[in-house]
Design a protein around this motif. Sequence first.
Motif, short mmCIF file in Angstrom:
data_model
loop_
_atom_site.label_atom_id
_atom_site.label_comp_id
_atom_site.label_asym_id
_atom_site.label_seq_id
_atom_site.Cartn_x
_atom_site.Cartn_y
_atom_site.Cartn_z
N ASP A 193 98.16 -95.40 41.58
CA ASP A 193 99.09 -95.94 42.57
C ASP A 193 100.48 -95.41 42.23
O ASP A 193 101.16 -95.96 41.36
N ALA A 194 100.88 -94.32 42.85
CA ALA A 194 102.13 -93.65 42.51
C ALA A 194 103.37 -94.47 42.83
O ALA A 194 104.47 -94.10 42.44
N SER A 195 103.23 -95.59 43.52
CA SER A 195 104.39 -96.43 43.81
C SER A 195 104.76 -97.30 42.61
O SER A 195 105.83 -97.91 42.61
N GLU A 196 103.92 -97.36 41.61
CA GLU A 196 104.15 -98.19 40.42
C GLU A 196 104.69 -97.35 39.27
O GLU A 196 104.38 -96.17 39.16
N PRO A 197 105.46 -97.96 38.37
CA PRO A 197 105.84 -97.26 37.13
C PRO A 197 104.60 -97.11 36.23
O PRO A 197 103.65 -97.87 36.33
N PHE A 198 104.67 -96.13 35.34
CA PHE A 198 103.59 -95.88 34.40
C PHE A 198 104.11 -95.93 32.97
O PHE A 198 105.28 -95.63 32.71
N THR A 199 103.22 -96.26 32.07
CA THR A 199 103.46 -96.13 30.63
C THR A 199 103.22 -94.67 30.28
O THR A 199 102.26 -94.07 30.76
N TYR A 200 104.08 -94.11 29.45
CA TYR A 200 103.82 -92.75 28.97
C TYR A 200 104.09 -92.67 27.48
O TYR A 200 104.88 -93.45 26.92
N VAL A 201 103.44 -91.73 26.83
CA VAL A 201 103.79 -91.30 25.48
C VAL A 201 103.68 -89.78 25.45
O VAL A 201 103.00 -89.18 26.28
N VAL A 202 104.36 -89.18 24.52
CA VAL A 202 104.20 -87.76 24.23
C VAL A 202 103.52 -87.71 22.87
O VAL A 202 104.06 -88.21 21.88
N ASP A 203 102.32 -87.14 22.84
CA ASP A 203 101.56 -87.14 21.59
C ASP A 203 102.11 -86.12 20.60
O ASP A 203 103.03 -85.36 20.91
N ARG A 204 101.54 -86.11 19.42
CA ARG A 204 102.04 -85.24 18.35
C ARG A 204 101.96 -83.76 18.71
O ARG A 204 102.67 -82.94 18.16
N HIS A 205 101.10 -83.40 19.66
CA HIS A 205 100.94 -82.01 20.08
C HIS A 205 101.85 -81.65 21.26
O HIS A 205 101.82 -80.51 21.73
N GLY A 206 102.61 -82.62 21.76
CA GLY A 206 103.55 -82.38 22.84
C GLY A 206 102.99 -82.61 24.23
O GLY A 206 103.64 -82.27 25.22
N TYR A 207 101.80 -83.22 24.32
CA TYR A 207 101.22 -83.50 25.64
C TYR A 207 101.67 -84.86 26.15
O TYR A 207 101.77 -85.83 25.39
N LEU A 208 101.88 -84.94 27.45
CA LEU A 208 102.18 -86.18 28.14
C LEU A 208 100.89 -86.96 28.33
O LEU A 208 99.91 -86.43 28.85
N LEU A 209 100.85 -88.22 27.89
CA LEU A 209 99.72 -89.12 28.13
C LEU A 209 100.22 -90.22 29.06
O LEU A 209 101.28 -90.80 28.82
N LEU A 210 99.45 -90.52 30.10
CA LEU A 210 99.84 -91.52 31.09
C LEU A 210 98.81 -92.62 31.18
O LEU A 210 97.61 -92.38 31.02
N ALA A 211 99.30 -93.83 31.46
CA ALA A 211 98.44 -95.00 31.63
C ALA A 211 99.14 -95.97 32.59
O ALA A 211 100.36 -95.86 32.80
N PRO A 212 98.41 -96.92 33.14
CA PRO A 212 99.07 -97.94 33.98
C PRO A 212 100.15 -98.67 33.18
O PRO A 212 100.07 -98.78 31.95
#
Length: 161
Positions: free
Chosen positions: A35-54
């Motif tokens: 649901d792109a209308s909602e904010p998301f939790t993100y982290v950048v992992d140790r390898h530099g990748y974006l991880l996304l979750a609700p």
Amino acid sequence: MRLYRYVGPAELMGGPAGAAMVSPAAFERWIARADASEPFTYVVDRHGYLLLAPRQCEHVACAGGSRVRGAGEVTFARDADGWFVRTVSNQSTGYCPDVTSWPAVAAAFERAALRHPGRFSDELTFRRCPGCTELNVVKDGDFACTYCGTALPARWNVDRG
């Protein structure tokens, strides 16, 4: 670049890990189901990748319990040129990333081909009190501990481990 250790409560460490945005196509597949209308939790992992979750997902769960290069909340929007980052913060009281984590966050967005605002839209300044050891969010430039009044250091000091 610094790796941030989780400093929040242990009981929040479970849950499914975030989805890795290893390519622009990975983001397109993921956002199509979100649901792109909602904010998301993100982290950048140790390898530099974006991880996304609700947004309801804790940052430590999104990261699979690992150290991160950045963490916060993000919103996305779409225009004629494709998806872009509308807002992004370093708001994570589990990792308390410094504002200096921005280059790692920007690089992760760029790896996923996401245009971004060039800096955090909302910046939080986290400090640990050297007196009572409580975590603080510095507000209005007032570097005094909310709990005991002790002066907070000018430099990031949250991770004692």
